[in-house]
Design a protein around this motif. Structure first.
Motif, PDB file in Angstrom:
ATOM      1  N   HIS A  46      48.497  33.842   1.090  1.00  0.00           N
ATOM      2  CA  HIS A  46      49.625  34.668   1.382  1.00  0.00           C
ATOM      3  C   HIS A  46      50.349  34.898  -0.117  1.00  0.00           C
ATOM      4  CE1 HIS A  46      49.280  33.993   5.353  1.00  0.00           C
ATOM      5  NE2 HIS A  46      49.858  35.090   5.920  1.00  0.00           N
ATOM      6  N   HIS A  47      50.880  35.860  -0.578  1.00  0.00           N
ATOM      7  CA  HIS A  47      51.702  35.898  -1.673  1.00  0.00           C
ATOM      8  C   HIS A  47      52.833  36.940  -1.755  1.00  0.00           C
ATOM      9  CE1 HIS A  47      48.424  38.780  -1.662  1.00  0.00           C
ATOM     10  NE2 HIS A  47      49.147  39.665  -2.449  1.00  0.00           N
ATOM     11  N   GLY A  48      53.753  37.063  -2.636  1.00  0.00           N
ATOM     12  CA  GLY A  48      54.751  37.947  -2.838  1.00  0.00           C
ATOM     13  C   GLY A  48      55.630  37.812  -3.995  1.00  0.00           C
ATOM     14  N   LEU A 101      43.848  46.193  -8.111  1.00  0.00           N
ATOM     15  CA  LEU A 101      42.628  47.078  -8.152  1.00  0.00           C
ATOM     16  C   LEU A 101      41.944  46.679  -7.038  1.00  0.00           C
ATOM     17  CD1 LEU A 101      42.030  47.219 -12.163  1.00  0.00           C
ATOM     18  CD2 LEU A 101      42.299  49.098 -10.405  1.00  0.00           C
ATOM     19  N   ARG A 102      41.319  47.233  -6.279  1.00  0.00           N
ATOM     20  CA  ARG A 102      40.313  46.720  -5.044  1.00  0.00           C
ATOM     21  C   ARG A 102      39.126  47.332  -4.784  1.00  0.00           C
ATOM     22  NH1 ARG A 102      45.816  46.855  -3.713  1.00  0.00           N
ATOM     23  NH2 ARG A 102      46.905  44.985  -3.046  1.00  0.00           N
ATOM     24  N   VAL A 103      38.251  46.710  -4.349  1.00  0.00           N
ATOM     25  CA  VAL A 103      36.898  47.368  -3.732  1.00  0.00           C
ATOM     26  C   VAL A 103      37.380  47.325  -2.324  1.00  0.00           C
ATOM     27  CG1 VAL A 103      34.713  47.304  -3.370  1.00  0.00           C
ATOM     28  CG2 VAL A 103      35.290  46.456  -5.565  1.00  0.00           C
ATOM     29  N   LEU A 122      56.069  37.783   1.505  1.00  0.00           N
ATOM     30  CA  LEU A 122      54.786  37.185   1.537  1.00  0.00           C
ATOM     31  C   LEU A 122      53.927  37.925   2.397  1.00  0.00           C
ATOM     32  CD1 LEU A 122      55.580  33.386   1.966  1.00  0.00           C
ATOM     33  CD2 LEU A 122      54.611  34.590  -0.133  1.00  0.00           C
ATOM     34  N   HIS A 123      52.634  38.193   2.090  1.00  0.00           N
ATOM     35  CA  HIS A 123      51.737  38.819   2.743  1.00  0.00           C
ATOM     36  C   HIS A 123      50.206  38.532   1.995  1.00  0.00           C
ATOM     37  CE1 HIS A 123      52.047  41.256  -1.215  1.00  0.00           C
ATOM     38  NE2 HIS A 123      50.702  41.684  -0.946  1.00  0.00           N
ATOM     39  N   GLN A 124      49.402  39.006   3.071  1.00  0.00           N
ATOM     40  CA  GLN A 124      47.851  38.800   2.662  1.00  0.00           C
ATOM     41  C   GLN A 124      47.420  40.513   2.311  1.00  0.00           C
ATOM     42  OE1 GLN A 124      46.760  36.648   6.387  1.00  0.00           O
ATOM     43  NE2 GLN A 124      45.858  35.560   5.432  1.00  0.00           N
ATOM     44  N   ASP A 125      46.494  40.342   1.353  1.00  0.00           N
ATOM     45  CA  ASP A 125      45.696  41.699   1.198  1.00  0.00           C
ATOM     46  C   ASP A 125      44.610  41.691   2.083  1.00  0.00           C
ATOM     47  OD1 ASP A 125      47.749  41.869  -0.809  1.00  0.00           O
ATOM     48  OD2 ASP A 125      46.406  42.857  -2.031  1.00  0.00           O
ATOM     49  N   ARG A 126      44.519  42.343   3.126  1.00  0.00           N
ATOM     50  CA  ARG A 126      43.355  42.325   4.232  1.00  0.00           C
ATOM     51  C   ARG A 126      43.369  43.690   4.703  1.00  0.00           C
ATOM     52  NH1 ARG A 126      44.369  37.842   8.236  1.00  0.00           N
ATOM     53  NH2 ARG A 126      42.810  39.322   9.201  1.00  0.00           N
TER      54      ARG A 126
HETATM   55 FE    FE Z   1      49.196  41.743  -2.214  1.00  0.00          FE
END
Ligand code: FE
Ligand code: MD6
Length: 202
Positions: free
Chosen positions: A174-176, A198-200, A118-122
């Motif tokens: 949070h997701h994983g 995909l991210r800006v 589990l993590h955040q994309d930050r």
């Molecule tokens: Fe992620």
């Protein structure tokens, strides 16, 4: 026919967004990405990650003993990341609601029991843009919790061709990936799963 959209704690899941031909075409494009930018297994302070990764786009996501960040060049070859394939950009343009194209396309390769805690994309500079994720290959159990640590979670099996959009109030949940169903897809020779995000970054 398109399958109905699913709301998983604010994450939009679009099951079957890509049909078999589009999946195969994207896989071929990702092979070219991996030829130009070889996949590596990052080693963080917590030890080796179980997934192997590479990137495309202006910036690639890099993890090592110093931490996590975006870099303009591959850490081992020193070459700029290859361009994001049009097949991948097309998904972003269709589902992100963003007028801006992504700076970064992270490719995660799951094999041999790989999973993701589990993590955040930050690590991005502007959480106003969503993260768009594409699943290819074996099915994976995707768990989504809350913005805060702990609490309830909900899970769904992501299948080959599914797309997920993590934006708005769900951008920092949070997701994983708990586990894979090995052998559930024949898309990838030798088995396994590829997830493209995909991210800006800005
Ligand atoms: Fe992620
Ligand atoms: C995976 N996905 O599906 C891992 N991050 O293998 C992610 O970490 C992810 O699916 C941000 C947004 C969507 C995702």
């Amino acid at each position: 026919m398109a399958e109905p959209e699913i709301d998983l704690r604010g994450v939009r899941v679009l099951p079957g967004f890509l049909g078999p031909e589009a999946q195969a075409a994207m896989l071929a494009d990702l092979r070219e990405v991996a030829r130009a930018a070889p996949v590596i297994r990052p080693v963080t302070r917590a030890g080796p990650m179980s997934v192997r990764i590479t990137s495309a786009g202006r910036l690639g996501w890099v993890a090592d003993r110093r931490g996590y960040r975006y870099e303009p060049c591959h850490p081992e070859t020193g070459a700029p990341w290859p361009p994001i394939p049009d097949s991948v950009l097309g998904v972003w343009r269709a589902v992100s609601g963003s007028q801006v194209d992504p700076d970064s396309c992270l490719v995660n390769l799951y094999r041999d029991g790989a999973k993701m805690g589990l993590h955040q994309d930050r690590d991005e500079g502007d959480f106003g843009f969503p993260v768009v994720s594409i699943s290819l290959g074996d099915e994976a159990l995707f768990r989504v919790g809350s913005v805060e640590k702990g609490g309830r979670t909900a899970s769904i099996w992501l299948r080959s061709g599914d797309v997920a959009v993590m934006g708005g109030a769900a951008r920092l949940v949070h997701h994983g990936i708990d586990r894979l169903r090995e052998g559930s897809s024949t898309l990838i020779p030798g088995g396994g799963r590829i997830n493209v995000t995909l991210r800006v970054v800005r």
